[in-house]
Structure formats: structure tokens, C-alpha cells
Write an enzyme that holds these catalytic residues in place. Structure first.
Site, PDB file in Angstrom:
ATOM      1  N   TYR A   1     -20.813  -3.813  -0.051  1.00 41.42           N
ATOM      2  CA  TYR A   1     -21.285  -4.136   1.305  1.00 41.42           C
ATOM      3  C   TYR A   1     -22.473  -3.260   1.684  1.00 41.42           C
ATOM      4  O   TYR A   1     -22.476  -2.059   1.417  1.00 41.42           O
ATOM      5  CB  TYR A   1     -20.178  -3.856   2.322  1.00 41.42           C
ATOM      6  CG  TYR A   1     -19.046  -4.849   2.328  1.00 41.42           C
ATOM      7  CD1 TYR A   1     -19.270  -6.184   2.647  1.00 41.42           C
ATOM      8  CD2 TYR A   1     -17.747  -4.438   2.056  1.00 41.42           C
ATOM      9  CE1 TYR A   1     -18.218  -7.093   2.675  1.00 41.42           C
ATOM     10  CE2 TYR A   1     -16.687  -5.332   2.094  1.00 41.42           C
ATOM     11  CZ  TYR A   1     -16.931  -6.656   2.406  1.00 41.42           C
ATOM     12  OH  TYR A   1     -15.889  -7.531   2.441  1.00 41.42           O
TER      13      TYR A   1
ATOM     14  N   LYS B   1       8.600  15.200   8.387  1.00 45.83           N
ATOM     15  CA  LYS B   1       7.970  14.271   9.329  1.00 45.83           C
ATOM     16  C   LYS B   1       7.010  13.330   8.602  1.00 45.83           C
ATOM     17  O   LYS B   1       6.649  13.582   7.445  1.00 45.83           O
ATOM     18  CB  LYS B   1       7.227  15.085  10.398  1.00 45.83           C
ATOM     19  CG  LYS B   1       6.188  16.034   9.822  1.00 45.83           C
ATOM     20  CD  LYS B   1       5.715  17.052  10.864  1.00 45.83           C
ATOM     21  CE  LYS B   1       4.685  17.980  10.257  1.00 45.83           C
ATOM     22  NZ  LYS B   1       4.173  18.961  11.216  1.00 45.83           N
TER      23      LYS B   1
HETATM   24  C1  LIG Z   1       4.209  20.078  10.341  1.00 47.13           C
HETATM   25  C2  LIG Z   1       4.721  21.381  10.822  1.00 47.13           C
HETATM   26  C3  LIG Z   1       5.175  22.346   9.904  1.00 47.13           C
HETATM   27  C4  LIG Z   1       5.002  22.208   8.411  1.00 47.13           C
HETATM   28  O1  LIG Z   1       3.723  22.720   8.096  1.00 47.13           O
HETATM   29  P1  LIG Z   1       3.073  22.731   6.624  1.00 47.13           P
HETATM   30  O2  LIG Z   1       1.724  23.292   6.873  1.00 47.13           O
HETATM   31  O3  LIG Z   1       3.018  21.314   6.162  1.00 47.13           O
HETATM   32  O4  LIG Z   1       3.911  23.589   5.750  1.00 47.13           O
HETATM   33  C5  LIG Z   1       5.764  23.502  10.424  1.00 47.13           C
HETATM   34  N1  LIG Z   1       5.861  23.701  11.763  1.00 47.13           N
HETATM   35  C6  LIG Z   1       5.408  22.802  12.673  1.00 47.13           C
HETATM   36  C7  LIG Z   1       5.544  23.087  14.127  1.00 47.13           C
HETATM   37  C8  LIG Z   1       4.809  21.625  12.234  1.00 47.13           C
HETATM   38  O5  LIG Z   1       4.339  20.751  13.139  1.00 47.13           O
END
Ligand SMILES: *Cc1c(COP(=O)(O)O)cnc(C)c1O
Length: 380
Positions: free
Chosen positions: A266, A41
């Protein structure tokens, strides 16, 4: 993204696909279940979903997880079905009625999070007159996505709600996997063992990347590894066992010799009293460098830490390089911004965030290079 995009940028983001592959193997070697799936993702946590998914797939990964339907559609183009093999793509956000046709058209599997989504997917199965695959997400403590206990009870009393749905996976998500000593891990594991037993025909999925490192009791059948694949530290309190995937370097754009009291940046938040040298580098908050690192961040130059002084601007940061030999801190010299000497966990902590956020917010202006350090090859 084309390999030549941002070909003139002063800041370079290098992705080592060989390290990604070896991180996948590392997790596979530790996993006692059937398959380590990959969470890709958010553009594979910022490294680029196309190269990431192709690399993982070549390494034997067959199960992928994305957050949204659009990510799933993009991934299906990257991982098109071939004779005898359809890489499995699960979509965490699940399906609503208006999108159910898009799911079946692209052979995507929704993660069903509540009864409404179960209804939508069952209706789609009825329309297409064929069983449709899905995962069922049961909430065991996150209070976020997933069936709450009341809805699970309704589902068990009315199992016909699942008719037409081929439940491939029953999953839950750990709330504290990155903290191995947290007793909530064991509580969630037990809860999940109970609910998982209600669906004996489906495989079980409990562990994210950190969950794999919690040990076999947490493995179940299918893992959903994310951050660890991309070199993040799944257990921040322990030394990082993963190989570094992402490195950002940027060239010094200008050096300012300061000999009388002067402020930097800044709002004059940093004051120089004695003689000093300030190097300006072309990375800013528009590149995902957190603004909260103003007067808190650091980079590495000539093997030494140099502090960010003054505020982070949109396109620039200023570093105090007074301690570095002038010929090593001149215009054009390369500064390590992330990776190399700059641990993402440490930099994220200085910014008041986590490496997950640091990676997924990397901007689009870097010159991106994909390499395979195993073969010392550019993979463009
Ligand atoms: C993003 C996600 C993962 C992956 O988790 P990591 O901590 O990056 O290994 C697994 N399960 C769900 C439901 C997620 O949203």
C-alpha cells in the site's frame, strides 16, 4: 480456547509452559521474601490465562494478581478453592460499591486504591458480618492508582475506616524498576518502608518482576511478577535471563520475483530497483503485528534476518528475501516472526513500543500450541 481453534492457520503461536514454569522457579530462587505472586492480567500477557495459571499453580504459586474484576471471576473458575487451599486472587482495579458483592461471592481480594474503595469494602464486610481480606495500595510516585499522601493521612487519623477489613497486603508500585541505576528506585523504597511500617500486621509487596532482580532490599514479603514469567526481559538494557515462552512462526504464502523497478505494498512506500525476491507471509496488524513495523521490522528465515519491506497490511507482511537461497525461501517455508531469532525487545523497539505491548496485543487468529519443552510434549 479449544486446542483445535484455528487448526488451519498459516501462522502458529507456540507457548512453552515448561519455560513459564522454569521462569517462575528462576524468580523464586532469587527472591528473599515469603512468596512470588504472579500477575496474570491481560490473559496472562497474551499467553492464555488458563494454561498459565494452572502451570504457575502447579509450580507452587498461591498468590495471583489480575487487573479487573472480570479477569478475577474468570481466574477463580480456573483456580477453584480446594479443601485446605484457596489460591489468593487480588484485583488491582479495586472495588466499587456496585461490585462488592461479586468480590465476596468469588472470594476475590480487592486492592484498595482510595478512600471510596475502602468505604465500599468496609460496607460489604458489615453486610456479610465477617472480616474481608484486601490489599492496600499506597502511591509512592506513580500518580496513578493508590492512596495519595492526603488520603493516607486521613486514614491514619480515622483508622476505624478499615473496620471489618482484614489488610493482608500493603503494596506500592515502582516506576523505574527496569532501570536499576535510576535513583528513584531507592527513593521509592524508602518512602514505602515508612508507610509500610504504619500497617505492621500486613505483609508488604513492592517488587514487580524487575524489582526482584533489583536485589533483596526491594523484595519485601510478596512479589508481583509479570513480564519476566512470560519470557520478557525485565531489564531491557541487560541480556535477557528469562527462558523464551512464546514463539510465532508463519509460512510463506507467495514469493514474487521482481526483475524491473517496482513498488511493494500500500502507498508504494518501498521501491525495488534491482532484481529482488519478496516473500508474503500471513501475519498482519490484525494479528497484533504492529503497523509501525512497516519498513522497520524484521523476521528470521534460514537463520538470517530479513527486513519487512512496504507497509504492514491487516493480514499480511512482505519480506525482502533476496539474500536467502530460493529453496529456503519458497512457498511453505517457515519464517520466525517472534521469538527464536527475533528478540521481542528488539522487535518492540523497532516498532516504537515495548515487549509488554507486543505480547498483550497478540491476535486471536494464530494456531495456538501449548508445549512443554522439558518433556518435548504437546500439552493440548
Ligand atoms: C502489571 C503489574 C505488575 C507486574 O509487573 P511486571 O513488570 O510485568 O513484572 C505488578 N504490579 C502492578 C501494580 C501491576 O500493574
Amino acid at each position: 480456547m479449544s486446542a483445535h481453534r484455528n487448526a488451519h492457520a498459516n501462522a502458529t503461536l507456540t507457548v512453552d509452559l515448561g519455560a513459564l514454569a522454569s521462569n517462575y522457579r528462576f524468580l523464586v530462587d532469587r527472591f528473599s521474601g515469603r512468596h512470588v505472586g504472579a500477575a496474570v492480567k491481560a490473559d496472562a500477557y497474551g499467553i492464555g490465562i488458563e494454561r498459565a495459571a494452572q502451570t504457575l499453580h502447579a509450580e507452587g504459586c498461591q498468590i495471583f494478581f489480575v487487573a479487573s474484576l472480570d479477569e478475577g471471576v474468570e481466574l477463580r473458575e480456573i483456580l477453584a478453592p480446594s479443601p485446605g487451599e484457596v489460591p489468593e486472587i487480588y484485583v488491582f482495579e479495586g472495588v466499587e460499591a456496585a461490585h462488592s458483592a461479586v468480590f465476596s461471592q468469588h472470594d476475590l481480594r480487592p486492592v484498595l486504591n482510595h478512600l471510596g474503595q475502602i468505604e465500599a469494602w468496609a460496607a460489604q464486610a458489615a453486610r456479610t458480618s465477617r472480616p474481608l481480606a484486601a490489599a492496600l495500595h499506597i502511591d509512592t510516585g506513580m500518580s496513578r492508582l493508590g492512596l495519595p499522601p492526603q488520603e493516607l493521612e486521613i486514614l491514619m487519623a480515622e483508622p476505624e475506616r478499615l473496620s471489618g477489613i482484614e489488610l493482608k497486603l500493603v503494596m506500592t508500585h515502582l516506576i523505574s524498576a527496569d532501570q536499576p541505576d535510576d535513583p528513584r528506585n531507592e527513593l521509592q523504597r524508602q518512602k514505602f518502608a515508612d508507610v509500610r511500617a504504619l500497617f505492621p500486621d500486613a505483609e508488604a509487596s513492592l517488587a514487580n518482576g524487575a524489582g526482584i532482580l533489583l536485589g533483596p532490599a526491594y523484595h519485601a514479603d510478596v512479589a508481583r511478577a509479570g513480564l519476566a514469567l512470560y519470557g520478557g526481559n525485565p531489564i531491557p538494557a541487560e541480556p535477557n535471563q528469562m527462558s523464551e515462552v512464546i514463539q510465532i512462526k508463519a509460512k510463506i504464502a507467495q514469493v514474487r520475483e521482481i526483475d524491473s523497478p517496482q513498488t511493494v505494498g500500500y502507498g508504494a512506500t518501498h521501491r525495488v530497483t534491482g532484481p529482488a525476491r519478496i516473500a508474503t507471509v500471513s501475519v498482519g496488524y490484525a494479528d497484533g503485528y504492529p503497523r509501525s513495523l512497516g519498513n522497520h521490522g524484521f523476521a528470521v528465515l534460514d537463520g538470517k534476518k530479513v527486513p519487512v519491506v512496504g507497509r504492514v497490511s491487516m493480514d499480511l507482511i512482505t519480506l525482502d528475501v533476496s539474500e536467502i537461497a530460493p529453496d529456503r525461501a519458497a512457498v511453505g517455508c517457515e519464517v520466525e516472526i517472534l521469538g527464536g531469532g527475533v528478540s521481542p525487545v528488539e522487535l518492540a523497539a523497532a516498532a516504537g513500543t515495548v515487549d509488554y505491548e507486543l505480547l498483550t496485543r497478540l491476535g486471536r487468529r494464530y494456531q495456538r500450541r501449548y508445549i512443554d519443552a522439558r518433556t518435548a510434549e504437546e500439552v493440548n
